[in-house]
Write a protein that holds these residues in place. Structure first.
Motif, short mmCIF file in Angstrom:
data_model
loop_
_atom_site.label_atom_id
_atom_site.label_comp_id
_atom_site.label_asym_id
_atom_site.label_seq_id
_atom_site.Cartn_x
_atom_site.Cartn_y
_atom_site.Cartn_z
N THR A 95 21.41 -33.42 2.23
CA THR A 95 19.96 -33.58 2.30
C THR A 95 19.35 -32.23 2.64
N GLU A 96 18.12 -32.04 2.19
CA GLU A 96 17.34 -30.87 2.58
C GLU A 96 15.97 -31.34 3.01
N ASP A 97 15.50 -30.81 4.14
CA ASP A 97 14.22 -31.20 4.72
C ASP A 97 13.42 -29.94 5.02
N LEU A 98 12.37 -29.72 4.24
CA LEU A 98 11.54 -28.52 4.38
C LEU A 98 10.18 -28.91 4.97
N ARG A 99 9.77 -28.24 6.03
CA ARG A 99 8.48 -28.48 6.66
C ARG A 99 7.72 -27.16 6.74
N VAL A 100 6.48 -27.15 6.29
CA VAL A 100 5.60 -25.97 6.41
C VAL A 100 4.36 -26.43 7.15
N ARG A 101 4.09 -25.80 8.30
CA ARG A 101 2.98 -26.23 9.14
C ARG A 101 2.02 -25.06 9.39
N TYR A 102 0.74 -25.34 9.23
CA TYR A 102 -0.31 -24.39 9.60
C TYR A 102 -0.90 -24.84 10.93
N TYR A 103 -0.82 -23.97 11.94
CA TYR A 103 -1.32 -24.30 13.27
C TYR A 103 -2.67 -23.64 13.50
N HIS A 104 -3.65 -24.49 13.82
CA HIS A 104 -4.94 -23.96 14.25
C HIS A 104 -4.99 -24.02 15.77
N THR A 105 -5.29 -22.90 16.39
CA THR A 105 -5.37 -22.85 17.85
C THR A 105 -6.79 -22.52 18.28
N ASP A 106 -7.21 -23.09 19.41
CA ASP A 106 -8.55 -22.82 19.94
C ASP A 106 -8.63 -21.45 20.62
N ASP A 107 -7.48 -20.82 20.86
CA ASP A 107 -7.50 -19.50 21.49
C ASP A 107 -8.12 -18.48 20.54
N LYS A 108 -8.95 -17.58 21.09
CA LYS A 108 -9.62 -16.56 20.30
C LYS A 108 -9.42 -15.19 20.93
N LEU A 109 -9.51 -14.16 20.10
CA LEU A 109 -9.47 -12.80 20.61
C LEU A 109 -10.85 -12.42 21.14
N PRO A 581 8.45 -39.25 -5.74
CA PRO A 581 8.63 -39.18 -7.20
C PRO A 581 9.93 -39.81 -7.66
N THR A 582 10.94 -39.78 -6.80
CA THR A 582 12.22 -40.44 -7.07
C THR A 582 12.71 -41.10 -5.80
N SER A 583 13.75 -41.91 -5.91
CA SER A 583 14.28 -42.59 -4.73
C SER A 583 14.92 -41.62 -3.76
N SER A 584 15.24 -40.40 -4.21
CA SER A 584 15.93 -39.43 -3.35
C SER A 584 15.02 -38.30 -2.89
N MET A 585 13.72 -38.41 -3.13
CA MET A 585 12.81 -37.33 -2.73
C MET A 585 11.52 -37.91 -2.18
N THR A 586 11.02 -37.31 -1.09
CA THR A 586 9.74 -37.70 -0.50
C THR A 586 8.93 -36.44 -0.22
N LEU A 587 7.67 -36.44 -0.67
CA LEU A 587 6.75 -35.33 -0.42
C LEU A 587 5.59 -35.83 0.43
#
Length: 622
Positions: A95-109, A581-587
């Motif tokens: 199995t392969e599990d790929l996660r890409v996350r964009y984090y928005h933080t309230d901290d500012k410069l 899209p297939t029984s072996s893949m989830t997006l």
């Protein structure tokens, strides 16, 4: 695997870009994000109120009661490989599990509050591969993580926002690859031999319970050698190795990753089956704890010390005796190390299940003293080395009640009665459960210095009619502080309700609803906290197997929650699209936020941070 390799290549490129000599970089008038990644402390990719599985409510076996299914070891010699084609004739699956996350933080410069300079992107890729046949298999599990947007240049100076890791070696500043688990398993007619990573639990997990707890993103294996031998009615398990906690988190942000302490664990268990209706077991475990992480990660050094603790226990299982299924376990803890806060401890656990007519009756009781001391040197690495039955409804554990879960001086029990009506796909099963505890510990995680008498009543129903399903649970908990020295500290009170409803609409279309709410009222504390209300809800619209459109909302007025909502200070909202899209893949594609909070599963509790941003994920098996 392609995603993992591509991720590492991109991380290398990103690191090279971030490493430009600041002296030769033009000075911008505003901070310039540099293309390289980063994280926070651990939130969870567990959605705020994801649709409940059928067993997320109380069930006849007691949700959260037993960290282990059954009273034998969790295959110290059976490291589970990924799902995929059968290896009966030999082959490879994974199995392969790929996660890409964009984090928005309230901290500012400072001076650049109108720009999200400190936002960043994290990519995590996990690949599990198993190859072999029915006699011999090899399993590998590897993780890669990379951070982008984790550095910026201001006035010609390069600034690093957060460290991906501390004492771990990597050729890249903002990327890391770890071969997390390696296992070889040899099976024969008389037993199983495992070399590498495996999971282990004896009895109900009181003496040792090293496992994979996906609910809270914990995966701690034992790296060493283990074997199970079958000798007629007797099964013998032996194991020795060092603890190997997962370094890279799949569900939670990765930041400040560090080498884990390698604790040596050596144990043996013998189970005798078929003595009439009785099965007997005996086990023993010895621990040698590391106080600091070894930079060389030399597993043999973990054995280079005197034993720190030992646990000896026995189990008795009697099926159908007097019309009741009985299970009894007793364990004695001997703490030999001077820096452990107790000399000894013990735990007794008893369960009895009966099935008169349409009823299922389960009664459990336990007594534990100084058992949590065993986890003293494991908890800094965010896991527990042993965890027995909690008898708790773990879905509603709070910051306050987690102290009872981890108490070193607790007595109590739980009784539950289910009434099953109907048959086939048309069933109705109401139940009621009553739990009571006496928590005498006044230190540790407790908010006050007085013993507590705890009662928790939960009632509910499961119902199904064809494709329609309902799970409903509601309860009331009181943690009564017993007066000390004439001072009455009152009581903590919790009311809670949760449900999961699936309704078919037309053709392949169905709707799932999962609301949950709780109100908490504090007793008297030295540092007084504020009462609060939590609410979460999920609406999922499913179109056959391929598509699901999910909407989440979350609200909490709890001042102990360490996150801020995206729709308001206490209000969170999110949406997600899932496609198979297939029984072996989830997006999946998710956008929005959910709150931080404490989550418990299998006797282990973890504080998970919130999330605000977007993520996409792809999971495939082969």
């Amino acid at each position: 695997m392609i995603g993992l390799l591509a991720g590492l290549w991109l991380c290398r490129f990103a690191t090279a870009a971030a490493g430009d000599d600041p002296a030769t970089t033009p000075t911008p008038t505003a901070p310039t994000a540099v293309d390289a990644p980063a994280p926070l402390p651990p939130p969870a990719e567990v959605a705020p109120a994801a649709p409940l599985a059928a067993d997320d409510g109380l069930d006849p076996l007691g949700v959260g009661a037993d960290p282990v299914a059954g009273d034998t070891s969790i295959g110290p010699s059976e490291f589970p490989g990924p799902s995929g084609p059968s290896l009966a004739g030999g082959g490879v699956s994974g199995t392969e599990d790929l996660r890409v996350r964009y984090y928005h933080t309230d901290d500012k410069l400072t001076d650049f509050e109108d720009r999200n300079i400190l936002d960043y992107v994290e990519a995590v890729d996990r690949v599990d591969i198993t190859g072999g046949n029915q006699r011999f298999t090899v399993s590998l599990s590897g993780d890669a993580v990379g951070l982008w947007g984790n550095r910026y240049i201001l006035d010609g100076e390069l600034h690093h926002e957060r460290d991906l890791y501390t004492d771990i070696s990597s050729p890249w500043d903002d990327a890391l690859f770890q071969l997390e688990k390696v296992t070889a398993v040899l099976r024969s007619d008389v037993g199983v031999l495992t070399i590498g990573d495996s999971y282990a639990a004896f009895g109900r997990g009181i003496a040792v319970n090293l496992n994979k707890n996906t609910d809270i993103d914990i995966d701690t294996s034992l790296r060493g050698v283990s074997g199970v031998g079958h000798f007629g009615r007797v099964d013998v398990t032996v194991l020795t190795g060092v603890t190997n906690p997962q370094q890279i988190a799949l569900e939670n942000p990765n930041v400040g990753l560090h080498l884990g302490r390698q604790h040596a664990v050596t144990g043996a268990q013998a189970n005798v089956f078929g003595l009439g209706p009785v099965n007997l077991g005996a086990h023993g475990v010895m621990y040698q704890f590391a106080r600091e992480a070894d930079p060389t990660q030399n597993a043999l050094l973990a054995y280079d010390s005197a034993p720190d603790a030992a646990v000896a226990g026995a189990t008795v299982e009697a099926l159908g005796v007097g019309g009741i299924d009985w299970f009894l376990e007793g364990d004695y803890f001997d703490y030999m190390a001077a820096d452990l806060p107790a000399d000894n401890g013990y735990e007794l656990y008893l369960s009895a299940a009966a099935y008169p007519g349409l009823l299922t009756v389960l009664v459990e009781a336990k007594r534990q003293e100084n058992t949590e001391v065993l986890n003293t040197f494991a908890t800094p690495d965010n896991y527990e080395i042993a965890a027995g039955p909690t008898l708790e409804y773990e879905r509603v554990i709070t910051e306050d009640s987690s102290a009872a879960v981890n108490s070193n001086d607790l007595s109590g029990g739980r009784a539950r009665v289910d009434l099953r009506l109907g048959k086939g796909t048309d069933t109705l099963t109401p139940y009621i459960s009553e739990a009571g505890f006496y928590d005498a510990e006044i230190g540790g995680l407790h908010f006050n210095a007085s013993p507590e008498a705890i009662s928790h009543t939960v009632a509910g129903v499961t119902w199904s009619h064809g494709e329609a399903h309902l799970l409903l649970n509601a309860g009331f908990r009181v943690d009564r502080r017993l007066p000390e020295g004439g001072t009455d500290y009152g009581a903590d009170r919790l009311e809670h309700i949760d449900a999961a409803l699936t309704v078919p609409i037309a053709g392949p279309v169905s709707v799932e609803l999962a609301p949950a709410a709780q109100a908490f009222h504090w007793g008297v504390n030295p540092q007084q906290q504020s009462d609060y209300v939590d609410f979460s809800g999920t609406i999922a619209i499913k179109i056959g197997s391929p598509w699901a459109f999910i909407f989440y909302n979350d609200y909490s007025s709890n001042p102990l929650v360490r996150s801020t909502g995206n729709l308001g200070e206490d209000l969170y909202g999110a949406g997600e699209i899932q496609w198979k899209p297939t029984s072996s893949m989830t997006l999946k594609a998710f956008y929005g936020a959910y709150r931080a909070g404490i989550r418990c599963a299998g006797g282990q509790c973890r504080s998970l941070p919130g999330f605000n941003g977007a993520r996409i994920s792809a999971t495939a098996s082969f």
